[in-house]
Design a protein around this motif. Structure first.
Motif, short mmCIF file in Angstrom:
data_model
loop_
_atom_site.label_atom_id
_atom_site.label_comp_id
_atom_site.label_asym_id
_atom_site.label_seq_id
_atom_site.Cartn_x
_atom_site.Cartn_y
_atom_site.Cartn_z
N GLU A 38 20.98 -34.03 -29.74
CA GLU A 38 22.65 -34.04 -28.82
C GLU A 38 21.60 -32.12 -28.24
O GLU A 38 21.10 -31.59 -28.77
CB GLU A 38 23.68 -34.03 -29.24
N VAL A 40 22.30 -29.51 -25.43
CA VAL A 40 23.01 -28.79 -24.65
C VAL A 40 22.03 -27.65 -24.01
O VAL A 40 22.19 -26.67 -25.00
CB VAL A 40 23.88 -28.38 -25.61
N SER A 47 27.82 -24.21 -13.72
CA SER A 47 27.82 -25.02 -13.29
C SER A 47 26.84 -26.32 -12.84
O SER A 47 26.28 -27.04 -13.17
CB SER A 47 28.96 -26.13 -13.67
N GLY A 61 25.78 -34.75 -20.77
CA GLY A 61 25.77 -35.15 -22.40
C GLY A 61 26.68 -33.72 -21.45
O GLY A 61 27.27 -33.39 -20.53
N THR A 62 27.17 -32.92 -22.55
CA THR A 62 27.45 -32.20 -22.85
C THR A 62 26.60 -30.36 -21.99
O THR A 62 25.90 -30.25 -22.90
CB THR A 62 28.27 -31.47 -23.44
N ILE A 71 32.47 -24.70 -21.00
CA ILE A 71 32.54 -25.89 -21.36
C ILE A 71 32.11 -27.41 -19.94
O ILE A 71 33.36 -28.14 -19.76
CB ILE A 71 32.52 -26.24 -22.74
N GLU A 73 31.08 -31.57 -19.14
CA GLU A 73 30.27 -33.09 -18.69
C GLU A 73 30.17 -33.48 -17.95
O GLU A 73 30.37 -33.54 -17.44
CB GLU A 73 31.96 -33.68 -19.14
N SER A 74 28.59 -33.84 -18.04
CA SER A 74 27.93 -33.40 -17.00
C SER A 74 28.21 -34.77 -16.36
O SER A 74 27.98 -35.06 -14.62
CB SER A 74 26.07 -34.29 -17.01
N LEU A 80 35.78 -29.19 -19.84
CA LEU A 80 36.56 -29.62 -21.10
C LEU A 80 36.75 -28.61 -21.67
O LEU A 80 38.02 -28.65 -21.95
CB LEU A 80 35.53 -30.05 -22.02
N LEU A 197 31.30 -26.64 -29.93
CA LEU A 197 30.84 -28.14 -29.90
C LEU A 197 30.01 -28.14 -31.47
O LEU A 197 30.53 -29.40 -31.38
CB LEU A 197 29.57 -27.56 -29.23
N ARG A 201 32.09 -31.69 -33.09
CA ARG A 201 31.18 -33.04 -33.75
C ARG A 201 30.91 -33.51 -34.64
O ARG A 201 30.13 -33.95 -35.26
CB ARG A 201 29.60 -32.99 -32.72
#
Length: 271
Positions: A38, A40, A47, A61-62, A71, A73-74, A80, A197, A201
């Protein structure tokens, strides 16, 4: 070790000094993502400035933005997690900037507000893919304020940093570049956001690779199982890292990913 989460700073790390994403770096990041990691992006940018960089990689993704204060979320363009600054805590910092004639902007999750702008400042925002919104001082500060970024010549920021060293701080102050200085919530750091994060996960720190180049990257570099500093990093950043790679102008991110992620997954070959 297989890295499940790869955290990448943007300016001075992923991008070269011309704010370009080179083909070699883009391909290496995409190859790492295709291999299951992943990706990041962890950046001091807001943003709306960071999302186009992720788009240019061809990824979703994030993202960790505003030095960890947000944080995002794209795909949904949704925040988030946010670390909001109390309006009464930021006043003395803004007053200093106004009295000293130092430019600053005020950032919410997706918007950036300025009280004034010159051609030089406008050029800086254009390079960062940002469209500032003019804001009247009489309105106070924007709701949902996450970060105040200060932009000035290095000497002016050095002087300001020295003067602020004697202050009592309710907020965190962090140098995010030679010409940038940020003020934000004390608990908002790239390292804390990355740890959040990873925990969500089920990723252990030793399964995290982080690459950065400046003081605001130290937290995530120390958190990661493998923290890498760019050759263009100040010495304290290099000292915090496990390893140092070549500079952002020499495709340092690609060098690390090829060696640590892509070759091991491909039996020693870069494809």
């Amino acid at each position: 070790m297989t890295f499940r989460l790869i955290a990448l700073d943007v300016d001075g790390t992923l991008l070269n000094d011309e704010h370009e994403l080179t083909p070699r770096v883009r391909d290496a990041v995409r190859a790492a993502a295709a291999g299951g990691a992943e990706i990041v992006l962890c950046t001091g940018r807001g943003s709306n400035s960071a999302l186009p960089v992720l788009d240019s990689l061809g990824l979703e993704g994030t993202l960790v933005t505003h030095n960890g204060a947000c944080i995002v979320e794209s795909k949904s363009r949704k925040a988030l997690r946010e670390s909001v600054i109390e309006a009464n805590a930021i006043g003395k910092y803004l007053a200093y900037c106004r009295e000293s004639g130092v430019h600053f902007d005020m950032n919410t999750a997706f918007d950036l507000y300025v009280e004034s702008m010159t051609d030089e400042i406008a050029g800086m925002y254009e390079r960062l893919l940002v469209k500032p919104i003019l804001w009247e001082q009489s309105r106070g500060v924007p709701e949902g304020l996450l970060k105040v970024s200060i932009f000035a010549e290095k000497e002016a920021l050095d002087r300001m940093e020295n003067e602020w060293a004697s202050w009592e701080h309710e907020l965190q102050t962090v140098r995010s570049g030679d010409y940038f200085f940020d003020v934000q919530h004390k608990e908002a750091t790239k390292g804390a956001a990355l740890a959040h994060l990873a925990s969500q996960r089920g990723v252990r720190p030793e399964e995290v690779l982080a690459i950065g180049n400046y003081y605001n990257d130290i937290g995530m570099i120390r958190f990661a199982g493998l923290g890498v500093a760019m050759a263009n990093s100040p010495d304290p950043v290099k000292e915090a890292a496990d390893e140092t790679t070549v500079s952002n102008n020499e495709d340092g991110v690609a060098v690390v990913l090829e060696e640590k992620v892509i070759r091991p997954a491909n039996g020693g070959a870069v494809r």
